[in-house]
Enzyme design. Structure first.
Site, PDB file in Angstrom:
ATOM      1  N   LYS A  95       0.827  -1.219   0.000  1.00 23.41           N
ATOM      2  CA  LYS A  95       0.000   0.000   0.000  1.00 23.41           C
ATOM      3  C   LYS A  95       0.861   1.269   0.000  1.00 23.41           C
ATOM      4  O   LYS A  95       0.705   2.159   0.830  1.00 23.41           O
ATOM      5  CB  LYS A  95      -0.980  -0.018   1.158  1.00 23.41           C
ATOM      6  CG  LYS A  95      -1.961  -1.193   1.079  1.00 23.41           C
ATOM      7  CD  LYS A  95      -3.082  -1.106   2.082  1.00 23.41           C
ATOM      8  CE  LYS A  95      -4.070  -2.258   1.947  1.00 23.41           C
ATOM      9  NZ  LYS A  95      -3.558  -3.559   2.371  1.00 23.41           N
TER      10      LYS A  95
HETATM   11  O1  LIG Z   1     -10.532  -3.081   1.632  1.00 22.67           O
HETATM   12  C1  LIG Z   1      -9.620  -3.769   2.075  1.00 22.67           C
HETATM   13  C2  LIG Z   1      -8.430  -3.933   1.386  1.00 22.67           C
HETATM   14  C3  LIG Z   1      -7.454  -4.727   1.914  1.00 22.67           C
HETATM   15  N1  LIG Z   1      -7.633  -5.344   3.091  1.00 22.67           N
HETATM   16  C4  LIG Z   1      -6.516  -6.188   3.574  1.00 22.67           C
HETATM   17  O2  LIG Z   1      -6.952  -7.514   3.854  1.00 22.67           O
HETATM   18  C5  LIG Z   1      -6.449  -7.916   5.125  1.00 22.67           C
HETATM   19  C6  LIG Z   1      -7.428  -8.795   5.847  1.00 22.67           C
HETATM   20  O3  LIG Z   1      -7.842  -9.843   5.034  1.00 22.67           O
HETATM   21  P1  LIG Z   1      -8.888 -10.941   5.572  1.00 22.67           P
HETATM   22  O4  LIG Z   1      -9.008 -11.936   4.482  1.00 22.67           O
HETATM   23  O5  LIG Z   1     -10.164 -10.229   5.837  1.00 22.67           O
HETATM   24  O6  LIG Z   1      -8.318 -11.493   6.827  1.00 22.67           O
HETATM   25  C7  LIG Z   1      -6.225  -6.647   5.900  1.00 22.67           C
HETATM   26  O7  LIG Z   1      -5.240  -6.778   6.868  1.00 22.67           O
HETATM   27  C8  LIG Z   1      -5.839  -5.676   4.829  1.00 22.67           C
HETATM   28  O8  LIG Z   1      -4.451  -5.708   4.610  1.00 22.67           O
HETATM   29  C9  LIG Z   1      -8.785  -5.175   3.767  1.00 22.67           C
HETATM   30  O9  LIG Z   1      -8.993  -5.715   4.865  1.00 22.67           O
HETATM   31  N2  LIG Z   1      -9.775  -4.392   3.239  1.00 22.67           N
END
Ligand SMILES: O=c1ccn([C@@H]2O[C@H](COP(=O)(O)O)[C@@H](O)[C@H]2O)c(=O)[nH]1
Length: 281
Positions: A95
């Site tokens: 990011k």
């Molecule tokens: O809108 C967003 C974009 C990226 N994330 C990322 O995903 C992880 C969590 O993933 P899970 O599969 O829900 O555990 C989070 O740490 C971000 O880096 C997001 O959550 N939302």
């Protein structure tokens, strides 16, 4: 044939759109019974690599490696190399966000010819201006990589993304429109353009943003979280499964080191109908 995100539709048709989330965070290392050290993260990576046969992509939260300094970066680089050996594409979920000259250095770090990390894609935040990230787009185009731009995120603090301009377009829609414009110029030969998108919006808004960005690979996070059903995602994806990446972190890592491989296969079985074999973008 070595796939890239430009040919994601073929890879997803073969392996499904699942991108396994890789997060050697203090939380997951502890849950897996591993020490919160670079050695623990290394064991975590070995277990993940051993479970990746037939997986299209991984989405790797790079800060959980970077926090270990030079050793963490070396581990990240060797993890990406292990993924490449398995034909699994790598998204460096970093990011990044900065002005053009600095973004050019990020292009060198993550995607460039001499890149020490050698990822297939990197995530960027567009709030300094989508076009400030353009140096990454050109490197990505040349090397068959992708730059995933955050269009709409799922976190509670994301309200700024819904602010509107004089014409009534939200910030997310403006970002989506810039991505579509870049890909209109950069996409070639029926392939997806090098500028990809992350859309963590609720289902209806996600479907509208997906339609707003043709020729674009779109990552839809959220599967495996409480309150988000597979049916909701199926509705959003419709017949666009050939250009959708489905990252799942908690929903696979919670299975632990012994259950990880089975959990990945279960998700692939669930996701397979979303990407009909042979379907193009
Ligand atoms: O809108 C967003 C974009 C990226 N994330 C990322 O995903 C992880 C969590 O993933 P899970 O599969 O829900 O555990 C989070 O740490 C971000 O880096 C997001 O959550 N939302």
């Amino acid at each position: 044939m070595k796939h890239t995100f430009a040919t994601w539709h073929e890879l997803a048709a073969e392996r499904t759109g699942l991108a396994v989330g890789v997060a050697p965070s203090p939380k997951w290392l502890s849950a897996w019974g591993l020490p919160d050290t670079v050695g623990g993260a290394g064991t975590f990576c070995d277990i993940v690599l051993a479970s990746l046969a037939g997986v299209a992509a991984v989405k790797v939260q790079t800060p959980f490696f970077e926090r270990f300094g030079a050793e963490g970066l070396a581990l990240l680089s060797s993890f990406f190399a292990g993924c490449a050996q398995r034909g699994t594409l790598t998204v460096a979920d970093a990011k990044r966000c900065d002005t053009e000259d600095t973004m050019a250095s990020y292009a060198d770090l993550y995607l460039g010819e001499q890149s020490v990390l050698g990822a297939d894609a990197v995530t960027v935040a567009p709030y300094i201006g989508v076009d400030a990230t353009a140096p990454l787009f050109e490197v990505a185009r040349q090397r068959g990589c992708a730059v995933f731009v955050l269009v709409r995120t799922s976190n509670h603090e994301s309200a700024v993304q819904l602010s509107r301009d004089e014409g009534g377009r939200t910030v997310s829609e403006q970002v989506a429109d810039r991505i579509a414009a870049h890909n209109r110029t950069l996409a070639t030969g029926g392939r997806a353009g090098p500028v990809a998108a992350v859309v963590g919006a609720p289902p209806e808004a996600a479907a509208a943003l997906l339609r707003r960005m043709p020729d674009t690979v779109v990552s839809l996070p959220g599967l495996g979280r409480p309150g988000r059903t597979v049916d909701q995602f199926r509705t959003v994806v419709g017949d666009e499964g050939g250009r959708v990446v489905l990252p799942i972190s908690s929903g696979v890592l919670e299975a632990g080191p012994h259950g990880l491989a089975d959990r990945i296969r279960q998700w692939q079985t669930v996701l397979r109908p979303m990407c009909p074999p042979g379907r193009s973008r």
